[in-house]
Design a protein around this motif. Structure first.
Motif, PDB file in Angstrom:
ATOM      1  N   GLY A 133       0.801  -1.215   0.000  1.00 31.23           N
ATOM      2  CA  GLY A 133       0.000   0.000   0.000  1.00 31.23           C
ATOM      3  C   GLY A 133       0.835   1.267   0.000  1.00 31.23           C
ATOM      4  N   LYS A 134       1.978   1.227  -0.697  1.00 26.58           N
ATOM      5  CA  LYS A 134       2.896   2.362  -0.687  1.00 26.58           C
ATOM      6  C   LYS A 134       3.287   2.806  -2.087  1.00 26.58           C
ATOM      7  CE  LYS A 134       4.824   1.396   3.881  1.00 26.58           C
ATOM      8  NZ  LYS A 134       6.045   1.167   4.684  1.00 26.58           N
ATOM      9  N   LEU A 135       2.321   2.819  -2.986  1.00 23.91           N
ATOM     10  CA  LEU A 135       2.574   3.255  -4.351  1.00 23.91           C
ATOM     11  C   LEU A 135       2.662   4.782  -4.448  1.00 23.91           C
ATOM     12  CD1 LEU A 135       0.090   0.875  -6.190  1.00 23.91           C
ATOM     13  CD2 LEU A 135       2.593   0.726  -6.240  1.00 23.91           C
ATOM     14  N   THR A 136       3.300   5.247  -5.489  1.00 18.03           N
ATOM     15  CA  THR A 136       3.254   6.660  -5.868  1.00 18.03           C
ATOM     16  C   THR A 136       2.345   6.749  -7.087  1.00 18.03           C
ATOM     17  OG1 THR A 136       5.469   7.141  -5.047  1.00 18.03           O
ATOM     18  CG2 THR A 136       4.589   8.615  -6.720  1.00 18.03           C
ATOM     19  N   VAL A 137       1.347   7.615  -7.025  1.00 15.84           N
ATOM     20  CA  VAL A 137       0.359   7.717  -8.095  1.00 15.84           C
ATOM     21  C   VAL A 137       0.444   9.095  -8.744  1.00 15.84           C
ATOM     22  CG1 VAL A 137      -2.057   7.378  -8.726  1.00 15.84           C
ATOM     23  CG2 VAL A 137      -1.131   6.209  -6.717  1.00 15.84           C
ATOM     24  N   MET A 138       0.589   9.113 -10.061  1.00 15.28           N
ATOM     25  CA  MET A 138       0.734  10.340 -10.840  1.00 15.28           C
ATOM     26  C   MET A 138      -0.532  10.564 -11.658  1.00 15.28           C
ATOM     27  SD  MET A 138       4.544   9.113 -11.917  1.00 15.28           S
ATOM     28  CE  MET A 138       4.265   7.432 -11.326  1.00 15.28           C
ATOM     29  N   ALA A 157      -1.634   3.887  -1.558  1.00  8.15           N
ATOM     30  CA  ALA A 157      -0.538   4.756  -1.970  1.00  8.15           C
ATOM     31  C   ALA A 157       0.020   5.556  -0.806  1.00  8.15           C
ATOM     32  CB  ALA A 157      -1.025   5.704  -3.065  1.00  8.15           C
ATOM     33  N   ARG A 158       1.278   5.926  -0.933  1.00  7.34           N
ATOM     34  CA  ARG A 158       1.877   6.837   0.048  1.00  7.34           C
ATOM     35  C   ARG A 158       1.942   8.255  -0.505  1.00  7.34           C
ATOM     36  NH1 ARG A 158       8.263   4.970  -0.041  1.00  7.34           N
ATOM     37  NH2 ARG A 158       8.635   5.278  -2.265  1.00  7.34           N
ATOM     38  N   ALA A 159       1.766   8.401  -1.820  1.00  8.51           N
ATOM     39  CA  ALA A 159       1.763   9.720  -2.448  1.00  8.51           C
ATOM     40  C   ALA A 159       0.834   9.690  -3.650  1.00  8.51           C
ATOM     41  CB  ALA A 159       3.171  10.114  -2.889  1.00  8.51           C
ATOM     42  N   VAL A 160      -0.108  10.623  -3.687  1.00 11.67           N
ATOM     43  CA  VAL A 160      -1.060  10.748  -4.798  1.00 11.67           C
ATOM     44  C   VAL A 160      -1.087  12.222  -5.193  1.00 11.67           C
ATOM     45  CG1 VAL A 160      -3.409  10.347  -5.604  1.00 11.67           C
ATOM     46  CG2 VAL A 160      -2.449   8.880  -3.820  1.00 11.67           C
ATOM     47  N   ASN A 161      -0.672  12.526  -6.411  1.00 18.06           N
ATOM     48  CA  ASN A 161      -0.558  13.923  -6.821  1.00 18.06           C
ATOM     49  C   ASN A 161      -1.200  14.170  -8.179  1.00 18.06           C
ATOM     50  OD1 ASN A 161       1.391  15.240  -4.742  1.00 18.06           O
ATOM     51  ND2 ASN A 161       2.360  13.297  -5.256  1.00 18.06           N
ATOM     52  N   LEU A 162      -1.838  15.331  -8.319  1.00 17.58           N
ATOM     53  CA  LEU A 162      -2.419  15.770  -9.582  1.00 17.58           C
ATOM     54  C   LEU A 162      -1.401  16.644 -10.299  1.00 17.58           C
ATOM     55  CD1 LEU A 162      -4.952  15.878 -11.425  1.00 17.58           C
ATOM     56  CD2 LEU A 162      -5.621  17.948 -10.177  1.00 17.58           C
ATOM     57  N   LEU A 163      -1.063  16.278 -11.532  1.00 18.57           N
ATOM     58  CA  LEU A 163      -0.025  16.977 -12.277  1.00 18.57           C
ATOM     59  C   LEU A 163      -0.558  17.895 -13.367  1.00 18.57           C
ATOM     60  CD1 LEU A 163       2.793  16.302 -11.236  1.00 18.57           C
ATOM     61  CD2 LEU A 163       1.360  14.269 -11.097  1.00 18.57           C
ATOM     62  N   GLY A 164      -1.855  17.804 -13.671  1.00 21.38           N
ATOM     63  CA  GLY A 164      -2.422  18.614 -14.733  1.00 21.38           C
ATOM     64  C   GLY A 164      -3.611  17.914 -15.354  1.00 21.38           C
ATOM     65  N   PRO A 165      -4.037  18.337 -16.547  1.00 20.04           N
ATOM     66  CA  PRO A 165      -5.199  17.743 -17.200  1.00 20.04           C
ATOM     67  C   PRO A 165      -4.935  16.326 -17.687  1.00 20.04           C
ATOM     68  CG  PRO A 165      -4.117  19.292 -18.672  1.00 20.04           C
ATOM     69  CD  PRO A 165      -3.445  19.445 -17.336  1.00 20.04           C
ATOM     70  N   ALA A 166      -5.948  15.693 -18.236  1.00 20.43           N
ATOM     71  CA  ALA A 166      -5.829  14.313 -18.723  1.00 20.43           C
ATOM     72  C   ALA A 166      -4.588  14.149 -19.601  1.00 20.43           C
ATOM     73  CB  ALA A 166      -7.078  13.930 -19.508  1.00 20.43           C
ATOM     74  N   GLY A 167      -3.869  13.080 -19.363  1.00 20.25           N
ATOM     75  CA  GLY A 167      -2.617  12.813 -20.063  1.00 20.25           C
ATOM     76  C   GLY A 167      -1.394  13.185 -19.256  1.00 20.25           C
ATOM     77  N   SER A 168      -1.555  14.078 -18.287  1.00 23.96           N
ATOM     78  CA  SER A 168      -0.408  14.544 -17.490  1.00 23.96           C
ATOM     79  C   SER A 168       0.157  13.443 -16.602  1.00 23.96           C
ATOM     80  CB  SER A 168      -0.810  15.737 -16.627  1.00 23.96           C
ATOM     81  OG  SER A 168      -1.242  16.820 -17.417  1.00 23.96           O
ATOM     82  N   GLY A 169      -0.713  12.568 -16.101  1.00 23.89           N
ATOM     83  CA  GLY A 169      -0.229  11.459 -15.292  1.00 23.89           C
ATOM     84  C   GLY A 169       0.658  10.536 -16.107  1.00 23.89           C
ATOM     85  N   GLN A 170       0.224  10.209 -17.323  1.00 25.83           N
ATOM     86  CA  GLN A 170       1.017   9.329 -18.189  1.00 25.83           C
ATOM     87  C   GLN A 170       2.342   9.978 -18.574  1.00 25.83           C
ATOM     88  OE1 GLN A 170       0.418   6.332 -18.477  1.00 25.83           O
ATOM     89  NE2 GLN A 170      -1.781   6.043 -18.186  1.00 25.83           N
ATOM     90  N   LYS A 171       2.321  11.270 -18.863  1.00 21.58           N
ATOM     91  CA  LYS A 171       3.571  11.948 -19.223  1.00 21.58           C
ATOM     92  C   LYS A 171       4.536  11.975 -18.046  1.00 21.58           C
ATOM     93  CE  LYS A 171       1.373  14.798 -22.768  1.00 21.58           C
ATOM     94  NZ  LYS A 171       0.895  16.155 -23.140  1.00 21.58           N
ATOM     95  N   THR A 172       3.998  12.134 -16.824  1.00 20.21           N
ATOM     96  CA  THR A 172       4.854  12.117 -15.642  1.00 20.21           C
ATOM     97  C   THR A 172       5.446  10.727 -15.427  1.00 20.21           C
ATOM     98  OG1 THR A 172       3.536  13.875 -14.635  1.00 20.21           O
ATOM     99  CG2 THR A 172       4.937  12.584 -13.155  1.00 20.21           C
ATOM    100  N   LYS A 173       4.663   9.689 -15.674  1.00 21.73           N
ATOM    101  CA  LYS A 173       5.191   8.325 -15.563  1.00 21.73           C
ATOM    102  C   LYS A 173       6.316   8.113 -16.580  1.00 21.73           C
ATOM    103  CE  LYS A 173       5.582   4.012 -14.297  1.00 21.73           C
ATOM    104  NZ  LYS A 173       4.498   3.019 -14.315  1.00 21.73           N
TER     105      LYS A 173
END
Length: 291
Positions: A133-138, A157-173
């Motif tokens: 239960g210690k994932l980082t979620v982008m 998760a231990r960290a869940v962050n919003l990086l921007g609009p749709a697609g931003s999570g995938q780009k951060t990964k």
């Protein structure tokens, strides 16, 4: 009222992630391409195994997915039997698959047309992070959808962050995987050099890990790399999939990734050695082959 959550995809990541939701007291339904896996999960946790996606998402407040790649996402989300057509208006769809930014944007638009929310939320931390239960979620999506979805993701998760609009999570990964590729190759070369120089490699690592060379990879993988053990962790096949996504996106945004492209080819060499399912730290095995 009890929050109803559907989890689609019970692989090495999705299985424990869905388990954390059940242990948190949420009403969880699961669906997996192989129904026996869903039945196994339901026997282990408090939840319901469904035989169709339509059954699994009917009336759900949240639908979470963790499948293989773009083609798998399109298969489970689109079409008359898919998530978008059968989940209710107002449902928030959360995708934990590592996929392209383009498919995230496509699914977000399709969900919006049905008045559903969508968050692309790839994860980092591997199977161990999912189990503990210690994932980082982008995340990529709207502020409103993220505010509603974050409390659920916090369960695994231990960290869940919003990086921007749709697609931003995938780009951060993608940024995450680009950084890891270079780190693992650098660590592999460092350990290989230490071996060839007849140093006590474990002692060397103990010393340099206290300074600027320290990294997660060094702390968590150097020991098994020294021992030549690679039957664990994040598979080379998966890393090549991810790096292919990174290189494709780099072409779209005019980014130069020479080291990433080179390491991707090194992983191709590892695959040719039979290491498709070896951990990504197996890059050192390629160097040892040529000494």
């Amino acid at each position: 009222m009890t929050t109803t959550v559907t989890f689609i995809g019970l692989g090495v990541m999705g299985y424990p992630m869905a388990g954390h939701l059940a242990k948190a007291g949420l009403s969880v339904r699961v669906w997996n391409r192989t129904n026996a896996k869903a039945e196994q999960w339901a026997a282990e946790y408090s939840g319901k195994a469904c035989k169709t996606i339509a059954e699994a998402v009917e009336g759900a407040d949240f639908v979470m997915t963790c499948v293989g790649a773009d083609k798998d996402l399109i298969e489970v989300f689109e079409g008359d039997e898919g998530i978008i057509a059968n989940a209710p208006e107002g449902a928030i769809l959360i995708d934990h698959t590592t996929a392209s930014a383009g498919v995230a944007e496509r699914l977000a638009a399709a969900a919006a047309a049905r008045k559903q929310g969508f968050i692309d939320a790839p994860v980092s931390g591997g199977q161990q992070g999912a189990e503990n239960g210690k994932l980082t979620v982008m995340c990529g999506g709207s502020d409103t959808d993220f505010a509603e979805a974050k409390p659920l993701m916090d369960h695994y998760a231990r960290a869940v962050n919003l990086l921007g609009p749709a697609g931003s999570g995938q780009k951060t990964k993608m940024v995450n995987q680009i950084a890891i590729a270079g780190l693992v190759q650098g660590l592999s070369e460092a350990l290989h050099f230490a071996e060839q120089a007849n140093l006590d490699v474990a002692k060397v690592v103990d010393v340099i890990s206290k300074g600027a060379a320290q990294s997660w990879q060094m702390e968590n993988r150097s020991g098994t790399m020294i021992e030549g053990k690679f039957d664990h962790g994040f598979a080379v096949d998966w890393m090549r999939k991810d790096l292919g996504i990174c290189l494709e996106e780099a072409r779209k945004v005019n980014a130069s990734l020479p080291v990433t492209a080179l390491v991707d080819q090194f992983y191709a060499d590892v695959q040719a050695m039979g290491g498709q399912r070896w951990d990504t730290s197996s890059l050192i095995k390629r160097l040892r082959k040529f000494r």
